[in-house]
Design a protein around this motif. Sequence first.
Motif, PDB file in Angstrom:
ATOM      1  N   PHE A   1      38.625  79.920 -57.837  1.00  0.00           N
ATOM      2  CA  PHE A   1      38.369  78.483 -57.734  1.00  0.00           C
ATOM      3  C   PHE A   1      39.564  77.651 -58.186  1.00  0.00           C
ATOM      4  CE2 PHE A   1      36.445  74.542 -59.578  1.00  0.00           C
ATOM      5  CZ  PHE A   1      36.021  73.989 -58.384  1.00  0.00           C
ATOM      6  N   LEU A   2      40.317  78.131 -59.141  1.00  0.00           N
ATOM      7  CA  LEU A   2      41.417  77.349 -59.712  1.00  0.00           C
ATOM      8  C   LEU A   2      42.727  77.496 -58.943  1.00  0.00           C
ATOM      9  CD1 LEU A   2      40.815  77.983 -63.521  1.00  0.00           C
ATOM     10  CD2 LEU A   2      40.095  76.018 -62.160  1.00  0.00           C
ATOM     11  N   THR A   3      42.933  78.614 -58.259  1.00  0.00           N
ATOM     12  CA  THR A   3      44.236  78.873 -57.646  1.00  0.00           C
ATOM     13  C   THR A   3      44.205  78.962 -56.126  1.00  0.00           C
ATOM     14  OG1 THR A   3      43.930  81.273 -57.907  1.00  0.00           O
ATOM     15  CG2 THR A   3      45.023  80.089 -59.704  1.00  0.00           C
ATOM     16  N   THR A   4      43.039  79.008 -55.511  1.00  0.00           N
ATOM     17  CA  THR A   4      42.962  79.125 -54.056  1.00  0.00           C
ATOM     18  C   THR A   4      43.314  77.803 -53.397  1.00  0.00           C
ATOM     19  OG1 THR A   4      41.247  80.817 -54.226  1.00  0.00           O
ATOM     20  CG2 THR A   4      41.447  79.679 -52.108  1.00  0.00           C
ATOM     21  N   PHE A   5      44.110  77.852 -52.327  1.00  0.00           N
ATOM     22  CA  PHE A   5      44.492  76.654 -51.587  1.00  0.00           C
ATOM     23  C   PHE A   5      43.446  76.276 -50.540  1.00  0.00           C
ATOM     24  CE2 PHE A   5      49.352  77.322 -52.234  1.00  0.00           C
ATOM     25  CZ  PHE A   5      49.153  77.179 -53.598  1.00  0.00           C
ATOM     26  N   GLU A   6      42.816  77.249 -49.955  1.00  0.00           N
ATOM     27  CA  GLU A   6      41.918  77.016 -48.824  1.00  0.00           C
ATOM     28  C   GLU A   6      40.605  76.404 -49.295  1.00  0.00           C
ATOM     29  OE1 GLU A   6      39.909  79.559 -45.120  1.00  0.00           O
ATOM     30  OE2 GLU A   6      41.089  80.559 -46.682  1.00  0.00           O
ATOM     31  N   TRP A   7      40.010  75.566 -48.415  1.00  0.00           N
ATOM     32  CA  TRP A   7      38.694  74.986 -48.694  1.00  0.00           C
ATOM     33  C   TRP A   7      37.796  75.262 -47.491  1.00  0.00           C
ATOM     34  CZ3 TRP A   7      36.905  72.815 -53.130  1.00  0.00           C
ATOM     35  CH2 TRP A   7      35.640  72.231 -53.083  1.00  0.00           C
TER      36      TRP A   7
ATOM     37  N   ALA B   1      43.344  74.087 -56.094  1.00  0.00           N
ATOM     38  CA  ALA B   1      44.771  74.019 -56.428  1.00  0.00           C
ATOM     39  C   ALA B   1      45.437  72.818 -55.765  1.00  0.00           C
ATOM     40  CB  ALA B   1      45.467  75.322 -56.009  1.00  0.00           C
ATOM     41  N   VAL B   2      45.219  72.653 -54.454  1.00  0.00           N
ATOM     42  CA  VAL B   2      45.830  71.536 -53.730  1.00  0.00           C
ATOM     43  C   VAL B   2      45.255  70.208 -54.210  1.00  0.00           C
ATOM     44  CG1 VAL B   2      46.148  70.494 -51.453  1.00  0.00           C
ATOM     45  CG2 VAL B   2      46.298  72.970 -51.713  1.00  0.00           C
ATOM     46  N   LEU B   3      43.947  70.164 -54.452  1.00  0.00           N
ATOM     47  CA  LEU B   3      43.301  68.922 -54.865  1.00  0.00           C
ATOM     48  C   LEU B   3      43.773  68.485 -56.250  1.00  0.00           C
ATOM     49  CD1 LEU B   3      39.658  69.698 -53.683  1.00  0.00           C
ATOM     50  CD2 LEU B   3      41.479  68.543 -52.425  1.00  0.00           C
ATOM     51  N   THR B   4      43.906  69.438 -57.162  1.00  0.00           N
ATOM     52  CA  THR B   4      44.378  69.100 -58.508  1.00  0.00           C
ATOM     53  C   THR B   4      45.801  68.555 -58.462  1.00  0.00           C
ATOM     54  OG1 THR B   4      42.983  70.845 -59.438  1.00  0.00           O
ATOM     55  CG2 THR B   4      44.738  69.988 -60.829  1.00  0.00           C
TER      56      THR B   4
ATOM     57  N   ALA C   1      41.816  58.251 -48.599  1.00  0.00           N
ATOM     58  CA  ALA C   1      41.364  58.956 -47.396  1.00  0.00           C
ATOM     59  C   ALA C   1      41.913  58.318 -46.131  1.00  0.00           C
ATOM     60  CB  ALA C   1      39.834  58.971 -47.354  1.00  0.00           C
ATOM     61  N   THR C   2      42.153  57.015 -46.153  1.00  0.00           N
ATOM     62  CA  THR C   2      42.680  56.329 -44.977  1.00  0.00           C
ATOM     63  C   THR C   2      44.162  56.614 -44.772  1.00  0.00           C
ATOM     64  OG1 THR C   2      41.084  54.555 -45.369  1.00  0.00           O
ATOM     65  CG2 THR C   2      42.856  54.081 -43.850  1.00  0.00           C
ATOM     66  N   VAL C   3      44.910  56.736 -45.838  1.00  0.00           N
ATOM     67  CA  VAL C   3      46.369  56.844 -45.747  1.00  0.00           C
ATOM     68  C   VAL C   3      46.843  58.289 -45.705  1.00  0.00           C
ATOM     69  CG1 VAL C   3      48.522  56.366 -46.973  1.00  0.00           C
ATOM     70  CG2 VAL C   3      46.763  54.609 -46.824  1.00  0.00           C
ATOM     71  N   LEU C   4      46.256  59.154 -46.518  1.00  0.00           N
ATOM     72  CA  LEU C   4      46.804  60.490 -46.709  1.00  0.00           C
ATOM     73  C   LEU C   4      46.395  61.428 -45.578  1.00  0.00           C
ATOM     74  CD1 LEU C   4      48.422  62.328 -48.593  1.00  0.00           C
ATOM     75  CD2 LEU C   4      46.290  62.877 -49.771  1.00  0.00           C
ATOM     76  N   SER C   5      47.367  62.182 -45.089  1.00  0.00           N
ATOM     77  CA  SER C   5      47.115  63.223 -44.096  1.00  0.00           C
ATOM     78  C   SER C   5      46.786  64.514 -44.831  1.00  0.00           C
ATOM     79  CB  SER C   5      48.348  63.418 -43.202  1.00  0.00           C
ATOM     80  OG  SER C   5      48.155  64.491 -42.309  1.00  0.00           O
ATOM     81  N   THR C   6      45.574  65.024 -44.644  1.00  0.00           N
ATOM     82  CA  THR C   6      45.119  66.158 -45.439  1.00  0.00           C
ATOM     83  C   THR C   6      45.488  67.483 -44.799  1.00  0.00           C
ATOM     84  OG1 THR C   6      42.976  66.149 -44.314  1.00  0.00           O
ATOM     85  CG2 THR C   6      43.170  64.847 -46.319  1.00  0.00           C
ATOM     86  N   ASN C   7      45.828  68.434 -45.627  1.00  0.00           N
ATOM     87  CA  ASN C   7      45.952  69.829 -45.229  1.00  0.00           C
ATOM     88  C   ASN C   7      45.826  70.686 -46.480  1.00  0.00           C
ATOM     89  OD1 ASN C   7      48.543  70.093 -46.518  1.00  0.00           O
ATOM     90  ND2 ASN C   7      49.491  69.151 -44.720  1.00  0.00           N
ATOM     91  N   SER C   8      45.781  71.982 -46.295  1.00  0.00           N
ATOM     92  CA  SER C   8      45.561  72.909 -47.402  1.00  0.00           C
ATOM     93  C   SER C   8      46.855  73.502 -47.937  1.00  0.00           C
ATOM     94  CB  SER C   8      44.624  74.043 -46.961  1.00  0.00           C
ATOM     95  OG  SER C   8      45.177  74.745 -45.853  1.00  0.00           O
TER      96      SER C   8
END
Length: 327
Positions: A64-70, A82-85, A254-261
Amino acid sequence: MTSAPPADARGRTRRSRGDSRRGDSVFFNLSRGSGILLLVIMAAIAGFLAYRSFLALGKNEGNFLTTFEWAPDAAKPVFGIAVLTFGTLVSALIAMVIAVPVSVGIALFISHYAPRRIAQPFAYLVDLLAAVPSIVYGLWGVLFLVPHMDGLTSWMDEYLGWTYVFDQSSSGVPARNLFTVGILLAIMVLPIITAVTREVFRQVPRMHEEAALALGATRWEMIRTSVLPFGRPGIISASMLGLGRALGETIAVATVLSTNSQLSLHLLDPGGGTFAQNIALKFNEAQPLGRDALMASGLVLFVITLLVNGAARMIIARRKEYSGAAA
């Protein structure tokens, strides 16, 4: 010899004292009940998030703490923060680095430099920015800020690219990155920090300022030796209020940022994510396990916010001697 007051006067005095004591008791109990109620609500929120998090983490196939994928709704549920933090903390840090010095400067200008006929309208204008809805900031960010960030990002890539952090590895794409989000968040938290800091600066004892000026200090020396030390705890408190909004901002990010993992230390590259943004974008379409996973990420954000505010209180407690109004 003075004569004793009449019996009816003594009775009125006793009744008045009794009413005052009953009023104090009622007010004390209401205040204590309000404090207890707040603690109960906070504990209920923490307990609910912890319970839902426990349900999700037991079915997680990754760390949960180190995985990039969601992907909590996949055949093999895998999700991590990891990416969200990284995105949440970095965007909030950028916002605070930009907003705090500017807010302190605006507060000093309004409280100690600007004439009253200019200071009052300027203060109203700054306060008005706090009432602008988040979606308006988000639309302004994606329609105006992002297209006009190309020049700045190119300049930073050319002259600061050696730092690796400001190295733009993917050129020619819209600047929907954490750096742009940090600038947008700085604009959003600036009115909050400015308003609180301005009121703290106005509480500086007039005698402190006049004493510094009488000793031959210039206006800036007076501010540096009298105003800033007095207002330091207030600046810290205002900064923590702004940081709380920056950590939890949802719609604008959420409007500005382009999300990825993908987790990248190149702040000028598109992508990333924050806790609040991830919850807002994926909650409606998530399955039961996916919603529990989002609750788990919300619990992490809840803990981060508590730790930040607790650290702020510790800093203020250690610096009460600077306030000039310590109890």
